[in-house]
Enzyme design. Structure first.
Site, mmCIF file in Angstrom:
data_model
loop_
_atom_site.group_PDB
_atom_site.id
_atom_site.type_symbol
_atom_site.label_atom_id
_atom_site.label_comp_id
_atom_site.label_asym_id
_atom_site.label_seq_id
_atom_site.Cartn_x
_atom_site.Cartn_y
_atom_site.Cartn_z
ATOM 1 N N ASP A 37 -13.685 37.791 6.602
ATOM 2 C CA ASP A 37 -12.680 38.459 7.428
ATOM 3 C C ASP A 37 -13.323 39.044 8.679
ATOM 4 O O ASP A 37 -14.503 39.409 8.678
ATOM 5 C CB ASP A 37 -12.021 39.572 6.615
ATOM 6 C CG ASP A 37 -10.703 40.035 7.185
ATOM 7 O OD1 ASP A 37 -10.145 39.342 8.056
ATOM 8 O OD2 ASP A 37 -10.220 41.085 6.746
ATOM 9 N N GLU A 54 -6.641 35.518 13.809
ATOM 10 C CA GLU A 54 -5.971 36.784 13.511
ATOM 11 C C GLU A 54 -5.437 37.427 14.792
ATOM 12 O O GLU A 54 -6.074 37.355 15.835
ATOM 13 C CB GLU A 54 -6.955 37.790 12.899
ATOM 14 C CG GLU A 54 -7.490 37.432 11.548
ATOM 15 C CD GLU A 54 -8.426 38.511 11.011
ATOM 16 O OE1 GLU A 54 -8.421 38.676 9.788
ATOM 17 O OE2 GLU A 54 -9.146 39.160 11.787
#
Length: 160
Positions: free
Chosen positions: A23, A80
């Site tokens: 992430d 993202e």
């Protein structure tokens, strides 16, 4: 430093039912060393890189490079924090696999459908990518479905 034993236990426990994701790649703490050590299934490119990517050649080069690296190793890229149509079009042009951000849908406990206008933007961008912008990676219908289903992309938050 990553606990390799814990990582292997987690991978074995997940089996075919889970995926490992890195992430916030590019945010500082989630760096190339983490990428090399983890060898994740998914790399989630941080919002700080995606923000204004449509006008920033350096950010575009970073994403192009990580896409090339990931695809060569069977990994998928998640962009993202997509907040504008221009960012959406650019990341699709650069070859990302999955999309995430307010432009497509607001966070919710239960994922909603992508609005028709945003879905049209994805379709148009994907068509442009497969017709010229990114000819070495033509988009097929199953990948397009993955772009739409990105909101249901769930990863374990259990620490490694």
């Amino acid at each position: 430093e990553i606990d390799r034993e814990a990582l292997e236990r987690k991978r074995r426990a997940m089996g075919d039912q889970g995926a490992l994701a890195l992430d916030d790649w590019g945010s500082g703490y989630s760096n190339s060393n983490s990428l090399l050590e983890l060898s994740p299934d998914y790399i989630k490119v941080d919002i700080t890189i995606i923000c204004d990517i449509d006008t920033d050649a350096d950010k575009q080069q970073l994403v192009k490079d990580i896409v090339e690296y990931a695809h060569g190793r069977g990994m998928k890229i998640v962009a993202e924090g997509i907040e504008t149509e221009a960012e959406l079009r650019k990341v699709i042009e650069l070859g990302v696999d999955l999309l995430q951000g307010y432009f497509l849908a607001k966070p919710a406990a239960s994922p909603s459908e992508i609005a028709p206008q945003e879905r049209d933007s994805v379709d148009e961008s994907v068509s442009e990518r497969s017709c010229g912008f990114y000819p070495q990676c033509p988009m097929m219908q199953p990948e397009r479905k993955n772009l739409y289903n990105m909101k249901s992309f769930l990863l374990t938050k259990e620490p490694i």
